[in-house]
Structure formats: C-alpha cells, structure tokens
Design a protein around this motif. Structure first.
Motif, mmCIF file in Angstrom:
data_model
loop_
_atom_site.group_PDB
_atom_site.id
_atom_site.type_symbol
_atom_site.label_atom_id
_atom_site.label_comp_id
_atom_site.label_asym_id
_atom_site.label_seq_id
_atom_site.Cartn_x
_atom_site.Cartn_y
_atom_site.Cartn_z
ATOM 1 N N ASP A 106 -28.575 15.242 36.584
ATOM 2 C CA ASP A 106 -29.195 14.167 37.531
ATOM 3 C C ASP A 106 -28.772 13.001 37.572
ATOM 4 N N ALA A 107 -29.187 12.384 38.802
ATOM 5 C CA ALA A 107 -28.687 10.913 39.105
ATOM 6 C C ALA A 107 -29.023 10.109 37.746
ATOM 7 N N ARG A 163 -28.476 4.651 50.692
ATOM 8 C CA ARG A 163 -27.301 4.891 49.923
ATOM 9 C C ARG A 163 -26.380 3.739 50.413
ATOM 10 N N VAL A 197 -22.613 7.234 47.137
ATOM 11 C CA VAL A 197 -22.840 7.937 45.749
ATOM 12 C C VAL A 197 -23.863 6.902 45.164
ATOM 13 N N ARG A 198 -23.897 5.676 45.540
ATOM 14 C CA ARG A 198 -24.959 4.818 44.875
ATOM 15 C C ARG A 198 -26.090 4.605 45.694
ATOM 16 N N LYS A 199 -27.296 4.810 45.062
ATOM 17 C CA LYS A 199 -28.641 5.092 45.963
ATOM 18 C C LYS A 199 -29.893 4.463 45.393
ATOM 19 N N THR A 238 -25.145 8.906 42.079
ATOM 20 C CA THR A 238 -25.702 10.635 42.451
ATOM 21 C C THR A 238 -24.473 11.394 41.785
ATOM 22 N N THR A 239 -23.356 10.990 41.462
ATOM 23 C CA THR A 239 -22.259 11.967 41.055
ATOM 24 C C THR A 239 -21.904 11.834 39.675
ATOM 25 N N MET A 284 -22.530 16.653 48.800
ATOM 26 C CA MET A 284 -22.377 17.127 47.327
ATOM 27 C C MET A 284 -22.010 18.574 46.685
#
Length: 357
Positions: A2-3, A33, A38-40, A49-50, A102
């Motif tokens: 998960d995030a 985002r 990838v940063r949200k 998120t990765t 993703m």
C-alpha cells in the motif's frame, strides 16, 4: 504494498500541502500528485505510491552505473520504480521515468528482501537507478539501511535534484553515487530538463565536502545542446577547482530517444574532444561511455600516469593495483574504493525476479 507515509512536506496557510523533497516545491490539493507523479496527497498527508514496488531487478556490472572507482568488476543488484522529478527531453529510460502507469511496476519487494537477495546473488552492492531514487527516497533509504546491516553497499544513480534536509538523510545511508551533471548552463537545465543547475552543483559540493560517499559524475553529450568547447571547458574547470582533480568524470554518448529522437547520435570524436578538454583542465580520471574505447576506459595513476585498470565497455581487462590499492609504480593511492583484486562479473546483464515479501 500500500501507499507508504512520506517524509518532507508541510501544510500551507492556504490549505495546500507543499512537498519539501526537491526544489520543485510542488503544492498539492487533496488527491493531487507531484510532478514526479509518485508522491501524492491523501487525506491531508503525503504518501509515496511506489514504496515496495519496482519496474524490475537486474544484476549489472558496477561499471554500468557508471562507477569505475568503486569495487571494479563487482556485480550490483539494480532496480528502479516509476516517475521522475525532472522532465528531460532526452531521457533514455522515459518509459519508466515518465510513466504514469503503475502496472509497469511488476516486482514487489521489501527492503529486507532486496538486501537478502543481494547477499544471495553475491552482489557487492545494490543500486537505485533507472529512474531517480530521490523521488522514492523513503524506499531507497530503508533499503540502504537493510543492506548496510548485511554488509551490502548502496549506490544512488541520480540527477542530484534534492533539497538540503532530505539530502543529508539520503546520503547518510549511501556508500556511493553517480550524479548526472546534465550540462553546465542554466538555459539547458530549464529548457531541456525542466529544472535548474544550481541545486545540482550544491549536491556535488555537499558530497565532496560534507560526506564520505564516493561519487563520480556523468555528462551525456548531446550534439548542439551541451557539447560546445567553451561549455565543456567551464564544466571541467569547475569540477577540478571545486571538487578536486581526482573526481572521476564520465562523458557518455547520446542516442536519439524520447523527444529528441531527431538529433544525431554523439560522434566518437566529440567524446574524444571532451576527454581531452577535461584532461587539459587538470582532471586525472576522465572516461568515455556508451562506446568501445579502451583508452577512454582506462584508469591511470594520478601521479605517474601508469595504466592501472584497463576496460572495454563494462569489462575489466587488466587490474594492476598493489595490496594497498595503490600504484605499483610510484605508490600513489588511487582515489576510490578498491580491493587487491578486481571482481570477475564481466559485462553481463542478468534479469532476476525478487518476488514479494
């Protein structure tokens, strides 16, 4: 996975969330985002998120990073994620770095699992590469710490575009880095990468004067954009004067890709000219990349000039350091991290599946 909760952000008075990781300073409303993608912002906080998700793992020669003065001939477990905080028009990994899909992240692996895989495959180090590890800093830092606990080194292959506070934490767990100095003009950085030159120079100065991280520099030479003699001379003199004459500098050949696919590839003569400019500026370890060039891949003693390590592409052909990792001719200690013998991994590239954990 998960995030994952992200570090380096704060809330603004107008209700937006500002990311403090890199100089882009993205300001986000709920659900948005950052430029890296990838940063949200989720429920008023920032997440990565990765975390725990990779675009794939490969075992490479360390020379491919490129690092010529960090355990030559050894193997490195390499991986990246998705996204990037730069927008280089010439990106050679654009399908990963510019991806918003993703589903491209095929492998999942925890930091501990990655470190254990490196040990299992006999890799001396793990490299965060393919896209910039700055944007997945939490994942990279946790992995680097897990590697350190198991005697495995960590390598960051990065554009060096990061704010001072996270930079300190990030490099505290890194053993080596290759920093892309993409050009030596602000105009190039703004128009070709969507970024700025000064923060990258600050990172290089920080690495040199405030850390024990071994680092080397790479400049991709793009015909007509960053390969003029005056610009290369200015770049090389800055490296020699501000970072020191024994910092390795790699000039690599551009191949048409992404948004600059109409440009010609870099002629070998350009690499040769750039190397000569660097040597004339006083740099002692100057290399050419993406070409077969034994002369441009050979490491010479910075004192007497003896050929100490000969290479062709990513293959070590000869290794002549003594037991103290110094020149057998004059005793000058070679700058970098070496053993009494080179590794024997060769020029292979071996995809591996780490699996979830």
């Amino acid at each position: 996975m998960d995030a994952h909760p992200a570090r380096y952000w704060h809330l603004l008075e107008d209700g937006r969330l500002q990311c403090d990781l890199c100089p882009r300073d993205c300001r986000l409303h709920e659900g948005q985002r950052g430029a890296c993608f990838v940063r949200k912002r989720v429920e008023g906080k920032m997440v990565l998120t990765t975390y725990g998700r990779s675009s794939g793992f490969c075992i490479d020669p360390i020379e491919k990073k490129p690092l010529n003065h960090f355990h030559p001939g050894s193997s490195v477990l390499s991986f990246g994620t998705a996204g990037c905080n730069l927008a280089c028009k010439f990106c050679q990994n654009w399908d990963i770095s510019r991806s918003r899909d993703m589903d491209r992240l095929m492998d999942t692996a925890s930091p501990i699992h990655i470190a254990e895989a490196a040990v299992r495959h006999g890799c001396r180090s793990v490299a965060f590469t393919y896209n910039d590890p700055v944007i997945f800093a939490e994942y990279a830092m946790d992995t680097a710490q897990a590697c350190r606990e198991r005697g495995v080194a960590s390598v960051a292959v990065t554009a060096g575009y990061i704010h001072p506070a996270p930079r300190q934490a990030f490099y505290a767990v890194m053993d080596a880095a290759n920093v892309d100095l993409k050009a030596f003009t602000e105009d190039f950085y703004v128009h070709q990468t969507g970024a700025h030159l000064a923060p990258v120079l600050d990172t290089l100065l920080y690495l040199r004067h405030d850390t024990a991280v071994w680092f080397e520099i790479t400049t991709l030479l793009i015909p007509g954009l960053n390969d003029s003699t005056p610009e290369l001379s200015a770049l090389c003199h800055w490296v020699a004067n501000e970072l020191g004459p024994e910092i390795p500098l790699h000039f690599t050949a551009f191949h048409p890709d992404y948004k600059l696919n109409a440009l010609p590839p870099t002629p070998p003569a350009t690499l040769t000219r750039a190397r000569r400019i660097a040597l004339d500026a006083g740099l002692k370890h100057v290399y050419t990349g993406n070409v077969h060039d034994v002369a441009g891949g050979t490491t010479h003693c910075a004192s007497c000039g003896m050929a100490l390590i000969e290479r062709d592409w990513h293959r070590v052909l000869a290794y002549r350091l003594d037991a103290q990792c110094a020149c057998p001719g004059c005793g000058h200690l070679l700058a970098g991290r070496f053993g009494s013998a080179a590794g024997t991994f060769g020029a292979r590239r071996v995809p591996v599946h780490i699996g979830s954990h």
